[in-house]
Design an enzyme around this catalytic site. Structure first.
Site, PDB file in Angstrom:
ATOM      1  N   TYR A   1      -2.959  -0.824   9.955  1.00 21.35           N
ATOM      2  CA  TYR A   1      -2.059  -1.482   9.017  1.00 21.35           C
ATOM      3  C   TYR A   1      -1.015  -1.337   8.261  1.00 21.35           C
ATOM      4  O   TYR A   1      -0.957  -0.955   7.200  1.00 21.35           O
ATOM      5  CB  TYR A   1      -4.029  -0.866   7.750  1.00 21.35           C
ATOM      6  CG  TYR A   1      -3.964  -1.009   6.062  1.00 21.35           C
ATOM      7  CD1 TYR A   1      -4.236  -1.864   6.276  1.00 21.35           C
ATOM      8  CD2 TYR A   1      -3.799  -0.290   6.170  1.00 21.35           C
ATOM      9  CE1 TYR A   1      -4.650  -2.499   4.715  1.00 21.35           C
ATOM     10  CE2 TYR A   1      -3.756  -0.006   3.996  1.00 21.35           C
ATOM     11  CZ  TYR A   1      -4.134  -1.556   3.760  1.00 21.35           C
ATOM     12  OH  TYR A   1      -4.545  -2.035   2.400  1.00 21.35           O
TER      13      TYR A   1
ATOM     14  N   SER B   1       0.899  -1.210   0.031  1.00 17.57           N
ATOM     15  CA  SER B   1       0.008  -0.089   0.703  1.00 17.57           C
ATOM     16  C   SER B   1       1.257   1.119  -0.052  1.00 17.57           C
ATOM     17  O   SER B   1       2.204   1.112   0.446  1.00 17.57           O
ATOM     18  CB  SER B   1      -0.789  -0.316   1.307  1.00 17.57           C
ATOM     19  OG  SER B   1      -1.213   1.148   1.685  1.00 17.57           O
TER      20      SER B   1
ATOM     21  N   LYS C   1       1.164  -3.383   6.319  1.00 15.69           N
ATOM     22  CA  LYS C   1       1.285  -3.256   4.494  1.00 15.69           C
ATOM     23  C   LYS C   1       3.452  -2.620   4.925  1.00 15.69           C
ATOM     24  O   LYS C   1       3.989  -3.296   3.575  1.00 15.69           O
ATOM     25  CB  LYS C   1       1.149  -1.229   4.021  1.00 15.69           C
ATOM     26  CG  LYS C   1      -0.782  -2.486   4.084  1.00 15.69           C
ATOM     27  CD  LYS C   1      -1.040  -3.377   3.007  1.00 15.69           C
ATOM     28  CE  LYS C   1      -2.123  -3.857   3.013  1.00 15.69           C
ATOM     29  NZ  LYS C   1      -2.656  -5.402   2.273  1.00 15.69           N
TER      30      LYS C   1
END
Length: 291
Positions: free
Chosen positions: A174, A161, A178
């Protein structure tokens, strides 16, 4: 050259051509896509199939996944990537169905908990890492085993990401997951390169998947917000390509490139699909105006 040989050559060429006349880039390849039932995974599955690949979709969304797999002549398997045995079973399905695995796309992931780092619940973080990080490790591990045994190399692609490149784009949990994916992909590329196995990442930004749209709905307080509206917002504020938002097809095209022989000398790379967002600031356009 005899007429019969010309006919055979023509038939072989047609088998490598798409309906639009373009060459198929994955003819005869076998691809396993985790999280392939919808969003980026589904778009990639469809594109791979158009390019001649045999597709296995591994997901927990059984109805969506099975329907898509049937529509493209593929196979579906229920798979929770947090469970290593599930991922191993998906890889084994490729072998029992076709005898090979050429492409592994580790796409499955979740958004996880938001909020302040001071209030982060560690059990929620653990659950996110089990899917976003452990799931990728499971995919690399078992795909690499069969690719090494097959002796023909392969391509392993992991979804990261833009949040792994710069802060402030996603939740702490998150973002952590990533960034970790970038690390394991580069590390695995160092070991697996000697077997002809390429390991790369794709890092999207602002793609209106269900995950991002749900986040915007909560942030803006608009429960009826549509994906098209999210894409418009990204096009106006989250891209150097002003007015051009991202799409799942944009990411699928990047994955196709890394999966294909066109990227035969590309490994340990992070292909960022962000409209330039993480490379430049577009809100000071007045500095480019004369006078």
């Amino acid at each position: 050259m005899c007429l019969l040989q010309k006919c055979r050559d023509g038939m072989e060429l047609n088998a490598h051509m798409k309906d639009d006349g373009q060459m198929k880039r994955l003819t005869g390849k076998v691809a396993l896509i985790t999280g392939g039932a919808r969003g980026i995974g589904a778009a990639t599955a469809k594109l791979f199939a158009e390019h001649g690949a045999h597709i296995i979709i591994a997901d927990v969304l059984d109805e969506l996944g099975a329907t898509l797999a049937n529509s493209i002549g593929g196979r579906y398997l229920h798979c929770d990537v947090a469970k290593e045995a599930d991922v191993e079973s998906a890889v084994q399905l490729a072998l029992t169905w076709t005898g090979q695995l050429d492409i592994m796309f580790n796409n499955a992931g979740i958004a996880g908990p938001a909020g302040s780092i001071t209030n982060l619940q560690m059990d929620q973080l653990k659950a996110l890492l089990a899917i976003n990080v452990n799931g990728v490790v499971h995919g690399i591990k078992h795909a690499a085993r069969v690719m090494i045994a097959g002796g023909k190399g392969g391509s392993i692609i992991c979804i990261s990401s833009s949040a792994a490149i710069m802060g402030g784009l996603a939740s702490h949990a998150y973002t952590l997951s990533k960034e970790a994916i970038l690390g394991i992909a580069r590390s695995a590329a160092c070991e697996l390169g000697m077997h002809g196995i390429r390991v790369n990442c794709v890092s999207p930004h602002g793609v209106p998947t269900e995950m991002l749209v749900s986040g915007y709905r909560r942030f803006l307080g608009k429960s009826d917000l549509r994906s098209e509206e999210v894409s418009q917002i990204v096009g106006e504020k989250g891209s150097l390509l002003r007015g051009r938002g991202a799409s799942v097809e944009d990411v699928a095209q990047a994955v196709l490139f890394l999966a294909s022989d066109n990227a035969g000398f590309v490994t340990a790379h992070n292909l960022v699909v962000d409209g330039g967002f993480t490379s430049g600031y577009s809100q000071m356009s007045f500095i480019y105006q004369d006078g």
